[in-house]
Write a protein that holds these residues in place. Structure first.
Motif, PDB file in Angstrom:
ATOM      1  N   LEU A  46       0.834  -1.201   0.000  1.00 53.79           N
ATOM      2  CA  LEU A  46       0.000   0.000   0.000  1.00 53.79           C
ATOM      3  C   LEU A  46       0.872   1.255   0.000  1.00 53.79           C
ATOM      4  N   VAL A  47       1.934   1.242   0.798  1.00 54.27           N
ATOM      5  CA  VAL A  47       2.848   2.388   0.825  1.00 54.27           C
ATOM      6  C   VAL A  47       3.485   2.594  -0.543  1.00 54.27           C
ATOM      7  N   TYR A  48       3.928   1.493  -1.163  1.00 51.81           N
ATOM      8  CA  TYR A  48       4.533   1.596  -2.490  1.00 51.81           C
ATOM      9  C   TYR A  48       3.532   2.131  -3.513  1.00 51.81           C
ATOM     10  N   ALA A  49       2.286   1.639  -3.453  1.00 53.12           N
ATOM     11  CA  ALA A  49       1.270   2.084  -4.406  1.00 53.12           C
ATOM     12  C   ALA A  49       1.011   3.580  -4.261  1.00 53.12           C
ATOM     13  N   ILE A  50       0.867   4.040  -3.027  1.00 55.79           N
ATOM     14  CA  ILE A  50       0.636   5.476  -2.804  1.00 55.79           C
ATOM     15  C   ILE A  50       1.811   6.290  -3.322  1.00 55.79           C
ATOM     16  N   THR A  51       3.025   5.795  -3.094  1.00 57.62           N
ATOM     17  CA  THR A  51       4.220   6.501  -3.561  1.00 57.62           C
ATOM     18  C   THR A  51       4.211   6.652  -5.076  1.00 57.62           C
ATOM     19  N   TRP A  52       3.930   5.563  -5.795  1.00 59.81           N
ATOM     20  CA  TRP A  52       3.906   5.632  -7.264  1.00 59.81           C
ATOM     21  C   TRP A  52       2.811   6.561  -7.759  1.00 59.81           C
ATOM     22  N   TYR A  53       1.632   6.493  -7.145  1.00 65.76           N
ATOM     23  CA  TYR A  53       0.527   7.359  -7.573  1.00 65.76           C
ATOM     24  C   TYR A  53       0.851   8.835  -7.298  1.00 65.76           C
ATOM     25  N   VAL A  54       1.453   9.125  -6.164  1.00 66.80           N
ATOM     26  CA  VAL A  54       1.827  10.511  -5.851  1.00 66.80           C
ATOM     27  C   VAL A  54       2.860  11.023  -6.845  1.00 66.80           C
ATOM     28  N   LEU A  55       3.838  10.183  -7.193  1.00 67.12           N
ATOM     29  CA  LEU A  55       4.828  10.585  -8.184  1.00 67.12           C
ATOM     30  C   LEU A  55       4.178  10.843  -9.542  1.00 67.12           C
ATOM     31  N   ALA A  56       3.192  10.002  -9.890  1.00 66.32           N
ATOM     32  CA  ALA A  56       2.488  10.214 -11.152  1.00 66.32           C
ATOM     33  C   ALA A  56       1.759  11.564 -11.151  1.00 66.32           C
ATOM     34  N   LEU A  57       1.109  11.899 -10.037  1.00 65.13           N
ATOM     35  CA  LEU A  57       0.409  13.185  -9.937  1.00 65.13           C
ATOM     36  C   LEU A  57       1.394  14.351  -9.988  1.00 65.13           C
ATOM     37  N   MET A  58       2.558  14.178  -9.373  1.00 65.36           N
ATOM     38  CA  MET A  58       3.551  15.242  -9.401  1.00 65.36           C
ATOM     39  C   MET A  58       4.056  15.492 -10.824  1.00 65.36           C
ATOM     40  N   VAL A  59       4.313  14.414 -11.555  1.00 66.66           N
ATOM     41  CA  VAL A  59       4.764  14.568 -12.937  1.00 66.66           C
ATOM     42  C   VAL A  59       3.659  15.199 -13.786  1.00 66.66           C
ATOM     43  N   LEU A  60       2.417  14.743 -13.569  1.00 66.43           N
ATOM     44  CA  LEU A  60       1.302  15.313 -14.307  1.00 66.43           C
ATOM     45  C   LEU A  60       1.159  16.795 -14.008  1.00 66.43           C
ATOM     46  N   GLY A  61       1.320  17.162 -12.736  1.00 66.40           N
ATOM     47  CA  GLY A  61       1.258  18.572 -12.371  1.00 66.40           C
ATOM     48  C   GLY A  61       2.377  19.374 -13.005  1.00 66.40           C
ATOM     49  N   ALA A  62       3.577  18.792 -13.081  1.00 62.95           N
ATOM     50  CA  ALA A  62       4.704  19.488 -13.706  1.00 62.95           C
ATOM     51  C   ALA A  62       4.465  19.709 -15.190  1.00 62.95           C
ATOM     52  N   VAL A  63       3.899  18.711 -15.863  1.00 63.32           N
ATOM     53  CA  VAL A  63       3.589  18.858 -17.290  1.00 63.32           C
ATOM     54  C   VAL A  63       2.539  19.939 -17.484  1.00 63.32           C
ATOM     55  N   GLY A  64       1.489  19.904 -16.636  1.00 58.11           N
ATOM     56  CA  GLY A  64       0.448  20.918 -16.745  1.00 58.11           C
ATOM     57  C   GLY A  64       0.987  22.315 -16.511  1.00 58.11           C
ATOM     58  N   TYR A  65       1.837  22.469 -15.506  1.00 58.79           N
ATOM     59  CA  TYR A  65       2.435  23.778 -15.215  1.00 58.79           C
ATOM     60  C   TYR A  65       3.284  24.254 -16.395  1.00 58.79           C
ATOM     61  N   THR A  66       4.042  23.333 -17.000  1.00 55.70           N
ATOM     62  CA  THR A  66       4.889  23.694 -18.144  1.00 55.70           C
ATOM     63  C   THR A  66       4.044  24.193 -19.307  1.00 55.70           C
ATOM     64  N   LEU A  67       2.921  23.528 -19.587  1.00 57.45           N
ATOM     65  CA  LEU A  67       2.048  23.939 -20.695  1.00 57.45           C
ATOM     66  C   LEU A  67       1.427  25.305 -20.424  1.00 57.45           C
ATOM     67  N   VAL A  68       0.938  25.513 -19.188  1.00 56.62           N
ATOM     68  CA  VAL A  68       0.321  26.795 -18.845  1.00 56.62           C
ATOM     69  C   VAL A  68       1.344  27.922 -18.908  1.00 56.62           C
ATOM     70  N   ASP A  69       2.550  27.651 -18.376  1.00 60.75           N
ATOM     71  CA  ASP A  69       3.592  28.671 -18.385  1.00 60.75           C
ATOM     72  C   ASP A  69       4.012  29.008 -19.821  1.00 60.75           C
ATOM     73  N   ALA A  70       4.066  27.999 -20.687  1.00 61.06           N
ATOM     74  CA  ALA A  70       4.431  28.256 -22.091  1.00 61.06           C
ATOM     75  C   ALA A  70       3.355  29.094 -22.777  1.00 61.06           C
ATOM     76  N   ARG A  71       2.100  28.815 -22.477  1.00 63.70           N
ATOM     77  CA  ARG A  71       1.004  29.597 -23.079  1.00 63.70           C
ATOM     78  C   ARG A  71       1.065  31.042 -22.605  1.00 63.70           C
ATOM     79  N   ARG A  72       1.333  31.273 -21.342  1.00 70.51           N
ATOM     80  CA  ARG A  72       1.458  32.639 -20.824  1.00 70.51           C
ATOM     81  C   ARG A  72       2.616  33.364 -21.502  1.00 70.51           C
TER      82      ARG A  72
END
Length: 251
Positions: free
Chosen positions: A218-244
């Motif tokens: 369970l700890v490992y699963a949460i860790t992988w999912y959190v990392l996935a959300l962090m990467v997704l957030g970084a991609v989203g931030y990069t796209l928004v920042d590029a548009r600005r």
């Protein structure tokens, strides 16, 4: 209409590459998280099966016809009972660390009426009891009964320690290796961890089997999912920042 400048084209290409790479990484991390969830389900089912075996009434251990089909999932920690004669002259000491301290497991061949031999981990002895003469009362003669847990062989030694049969040093309960070193006949590909039934003289001490399966999935699963959300957030931030940035450039 003028075509986009080379710098703009490179910027768009880099942005697309970052986005694709990020999404692939998100998918991979999410897949790892889901795999850990499935592993957790499997582990809980295994723990339930093992607990049922440990608490069950003892049965006769598998005979030669079933030896090739034994698996950890289906057979490990099965509670068994059998009888035979101990070959005390062929016992093997395997280094061990237990709740009673450091010492040795005493593995003794048990010859059964059908001609087969099963290695029995009769229990633990400290260093000052490694010599059989220091526990002579426990060297049982005649027919004896054994009840305990079926354990599959442990080939290869322990972490960073390989068994050294020629020197009589054993770090794991390697059934085939011990059988070859001791010149035994047909030997079951498992051993029996004897239960806590007292041996004459008090040594060896049985019943020290630890039935434990790490369950960190369970700890490992949460860790992988959190990392996935962090990467997704970084991609989203990069796209928004590029548009600005593009809007500021065009303004």
């Amino acid at each position: 209409m003028a075509s986009p400048r080379p710098a703009a084209r490179r910027s768009r290409f880099a942005l697309a590459a970052i986005t694709v790479t990020g999404l692939i990484l998100v998918a991979a991390l999410a897949t790892l998280g889901t795999w850990q969830v499935h592993r957790r389900t499997w582990k809980h089912a295994l723990i339930a099966r093992v607990e049922a075996r440990v608490q069950a009434a003892p049965v006769e251990p598998p005979g030669p016809g079933a030896w090739d089909g034994l698996t950890a999932d289906a057979d490990a920690y099965r509670r068994v009972r059998t009888r035979g004669h101990f070959r005390n002259d062929r016992e093997t000491l395997v280094q061990a660390v237990t709740d009673l301290g450091a010492g040795f497991w005493v593995l003794t061949p048990l010859e059964r009426a059908d001609g087969t031999t099963i290695l029995v981990n009769r229990g633990f002895v400290p260093g000052d009891r490694r010599d059989p003469t220091a526990r002579a009362d426990g060297q049982v003669d005649g027919e004896a009964g054994v009840t305990g847990l079926l354990r599959l062989t442990e080939p290869g030694g322990a972490f960073l320690r390989s068994n050294a049969p020629e020197a009589g040093r054993w770090y794991s309960r390697d059934v085939a290796g011990i059988a070859a070193a001791r010149g035994l006949g047909p030997v079951a590909p498992y051993f029996i961890d004897a239960d806590a039934t007292p041996n004459p003289g008090g040594w060896p001490v049985g019943g020290l089997t630890i039935v434990h399966f790490p369950d960190n999935h369970l700890v490992y699963a949460i860790t992988w999912y959190v990392l996935a959300l962090m990467v997704l957030g970084a991609v989203g931030y990069t796209l928004v920042d590029a548009r600005r940035g593009a809007r500021r450039t065009s303004a």
